[in-house]
Design a protein around this motif. Structure first.
Motif, short mmCIF file in Angstrom:
data_model
loop_
_atom_site.label_atom_id
_atom_site.label_comp_id
_atom_site.label_asym_id
_atom_site.label_seq_id
_atom_site.Cartn_x
_atom_site.Cartn_y
_atom_site.Cartn_z
N GLU A 142 15.85 1.92 -21.61
CA GLU A 142 15.06 1.02 -20.69
C GLU A 142 13.99 1.81 -20.02
OE1 GLU A 142 15.64 -1.16 -16.42
OE2 GLU A 142 17.38 -0.08 -17.29
N ARG A 143 12.69 1.39 -19.98
CA ARG A 143 11.38 1.82 -19.39
C ARG A 143 10.87 1.22 -18.39
NH1 ARG A 143 5.88 2.81 -22.90
NH2 ARG A 143 6.63 0.69 -23.47
N LEU A 144 10.41 1.69 -17.41
CA LEU A 144 9.44 0.94 -16.60
C LEU A 144 8.19 1.33 -16.96
CD1 LEU A 144 11.38 1.73 -13.28
CD2 LEU A 144 11.68 -0.27 -14.72
N ALA A 145 7.06 0.46 -17.46
CA ALA A 145 5.89 0.98 -18.02
C ALA A 145 4.82 0.16 -17.25
CB ALA A 145 5.91 0.74 -19.59
N GLY A 146 3.53 1.01 -17.10
CA GLY A 146 2.49 0.09 -16.67
C GLY A 146 2.07 0.29 -15.06
N ALA A 147 0.98 0.20 -14.83
CA ALA A 147 0.39 0.28 -13.44
C ALA A 147 1.16 -0.34 -12.45
CB ALA A 147 -1.09 -0.04 -13.53
N ARG A 148 1.94 -1.56 -12.66
CA ARG A 148 2.72 -2.04 -11.61
C ARG A 148 3.83 -1.28 -10.97
NH1 ARG A 148 7.08 -5.23 -12.20
NH2 ARG A 148 6.37 -6.94 -10.78
N TYR A 149 3.97 -0.15 -11.68
CA TYR A 149 4.97 1.24 -11.10
C TYR A 149 4.28 2.42 -10.86
CZ TYR A 149 8.16 -1.99 -13.64
OH TYR A 149 9.00 -3.24 -13.91
N ALA A 150 3.02 2.29 -10.61
CA ALA A 150 2.38 3.41 -9.90
C ALA A 150 3.02 3.93 -8.86
CB ALA A 150 1.07 3.30 -9.99
N LEU A 151 3.12 5.13 -8.82
CA LEU A 151 3.71 5.79 -7.29
C LEU A 151 2.75 6.27 -6.58
CD1 LEU A 151 6.58 7.74 -9.23
CD2 LEU A 151 6.66 5.43 -8.02
N LEU A 152 2.61 5.71 -5.31
CA LEU A 152 1.66 5.87 -4.21
C LEU A 152 2.24 6.48 -3.11
CD1 LEU A 152 -1.11 3.06 -4.42
CD2 LEU A 152 -0.94 4.86 -5.81
N ARG A 153 1.50 7.55 -2.37
CA ARG A 153 2.25 8.24 -1.10
C ARG A 153 1.70 7.23 0.14
NH1 ARG A 153 -1.32 13.39 -1.19
NH2 ARG A 153 -2.74 11.94 -2.18
N ASP A 154 2.64 7.45 1.07
CA ASP A 154 2.36 6.82 2.36
C ASP A 154 0.62 6.82 2.83
OD1 ASP A 154 4.67 5.82 2.61
OD2 ASP A 154 5.62 7.69 3.95
N SER A 155 0.19 8.02 2.71
CA SER A 155 -1.06 8.34 3.18
C SER A 155 -2.16 7.50 2.33
CB SER A 155 -1.28 9.84 3.18
OG SER A 155 -1.39 10.33 1.70
N VAL A 156 -1.78 7.03 1.26
CA VAL A 156 -2.76 6.22 0.64
C VAL A 156 -2.48 4.83 0.71
CG1 VAL A 156 -3.53 5.55 -1.63
CG2 VAL A 156 -3.02 7.98 -1.16
N ARG A 157 -1.22 4.43 1.03
CA ARG A 157 -0.80 2.98 0.94
C ARG A 157 -1.16 2.41 2.29
NH1 ARG A 157 4.69 0.70 -0.91
NH2 ARG A 157 5.35 1.37 0.84
N ARG A 158 -1.51 3.35 3.38
CA ARG A 158 -1.80 2.75 4.72
C ARG A 158 -3.44 2.93 4.96
NH1 ARG A 158 1.75 7.11 6.72
NH2 ARG A 158 0.27 8.98 7.01
N ARG A 159 -4.13 3.40 3.84
CA ARG A 159 -5.54 3.62 4.05
C ARG A 159 -6.25 2.27 3.38
NH1 ARG A 159 -8.07 6.96 6.93
NH2 ARG A 159 -6.47 8.35 6.52
N SER A 160 -7.38 1.97 3.93
CA SER A 160 -8.25 1.07 3.17
C SER A 160 -9.84 1.60 3.09
CB SER A 160 -8.33 -0.42 4.17
OG SER A 160 -8.65 -0.07 5.31
N ARG A 161 -10.28 1.06 2.33
CA ARG A 161 -11.70 1.59 1.84
C ARG A 161 -12.64 1.17 2.97
NH1 ARG A 161 -15.96 0.37 -2.92
NH2 ARG A 161 -17.32 2.20 -2.58
#
Length: 326
Positions: A142-161
């Motif tokens: 079994e493989r999870l593949a693609g950008a829908r599984y990208a791992l982002l830190r809290d410090s990025v997820r709560r940030r907006s441009r």
């Protein structure tokens, strides 16, 4: 009486250092944050050498670091001592039998890979690279593949441009991981200065150096997500930070410093989600940087094409799959 299930205990076998960089650590930290938020107990197994910034990532999050042996059977014995339920492997340097030894000892194994699993055995594989879901995988697992599984830190997820185009003089951020393992930051700083275009630059480098023109050189910093969100253009390599930039929608010009980054580089540049600088800071790359600095619309088109490719929920999907194995 019915028993109360104890929290899952997960070990991360992940090294970080001057030569190996910190990309493996950063994506493991993102998954560890998600697991801790769900009540799991997390341990990092390995060494974080030569980078005070990398060590601080674990210390500031209260994530314990346990020295770990390289020999697979001894690592499995350590996992027994820690009473782990699962082990996450994220390293190009581990012996190929590591995953097999852990599975033989009845631990669930998640292996983070970039294309080739390098002979590592696992119950579940994760390849978060853009387009990985379309590329063949050499194993039936079994493989999870693609950008829908990208791992982002809290410090990025709560940030907006910041609002695009809000700066009369473009702000440029240049960095190459937490350690600049290829030592390329000075060359790309020179390339930016050689464009002759107005800009305000920040270059992140673990080794200080003198930079010409409007460039400030700073050491590795926890403010990187903030600096990325405020930038009009980021110059970086096609490593783990790319997924953070895609999430933020920041215009990016890419190079690569390790062969394993080339697949991601070609995918992103081919989609127009980033400008392709090639591997060397040569006159052609300088010319492209000059055009990007002079043309806000061209920069923002790259950001627009990249925006939306990463939705920020990848670590939730990976945590669901991993905890389902425990």
């Amino acid at each position: 009486m019915s028993g109360v299930a104890r929290p899952a205990r997960v070990g991360f076998r992940c090294d970080a250092g001057v030569k190996s960089g910190v990309g493996h650590l950063v994506r493991c930290v993102a998954l560890a944050e998600e697991l801790c938020a769900r009540g799991a107990e997390v341990f990092f197994l390995g060494e974080v050498c030569g980078s005070a910034w990398a060590r601080a990532q674990l210390r500031e999050r209260g994530l314990p670091l346990v020295p770990a042996p390289r020999e697979p059977a001894r690592l499995a014995a350590l996992a027994c001592e820690l009473r782990l339920d699962a082990v996450v492997l994220d390293s190009y340097d581990l012996p190929a039998g590591t995953g097999a030894a852990l599975r033989d000892a009845r631990f669930a194994v998640l292996a983070l890979v970039d294309g080739d699993p390098l002979g590592q055995e696992a119950d579940l594989y994760l390849d978060q690279n853009l387009g990985a879901e379309r590329r063949p995988f050499p194993l039936p697992a079994e493989r999870l593949a693609g950008a829908r599984y990208a791992l982002l830190r809290d410090s990025v997820r709560r940030r907006s441009r910041a609002v695009p185009g809000g700066n009369a003089v473009p702000r440029v951020l240049c960095f190459f991981g937490g350690t600049d393992s290829g030592g390329v930051a000075p060359a790309w700083a020179r390339a930016l200065s050689a464009t002759g275009r107005p800009f305000l630059g920040t270059v992140v480098s673990p080794e200080p150096f003198e930079a010409a023109g409007p460039i400030t050189v700073i050491p590795p910093t926890d403010r990187l997500p903030e600096l990325m969100a405020a930038a009009d253009l980021v110059v970086t390599a096609a490593g783990s930070a790319v997924w953070e930039l895609l999430y933020l929608g920041v215009p990016t010009a890419l190079t690569w410093v390790a062969d394993n980054q080339l697949i991601g580089y070609e995918e992103l540049v081919g989609r127009g989600a980033a400008a392709g600088l090639g591997r060397a800071a040569d006159p052609a790359a300088t010319g492209l940087l000059a055009r990007l600095l002079a043309d806000p619309a061209a920069r923002e088109e790259h950001g627009r094409r990249g925006s939306g490719l990463v939705d920020g929920r990848g670590r939730e999907r990976v945590a669901d799959a991993l905890l389902g194995l425990c």
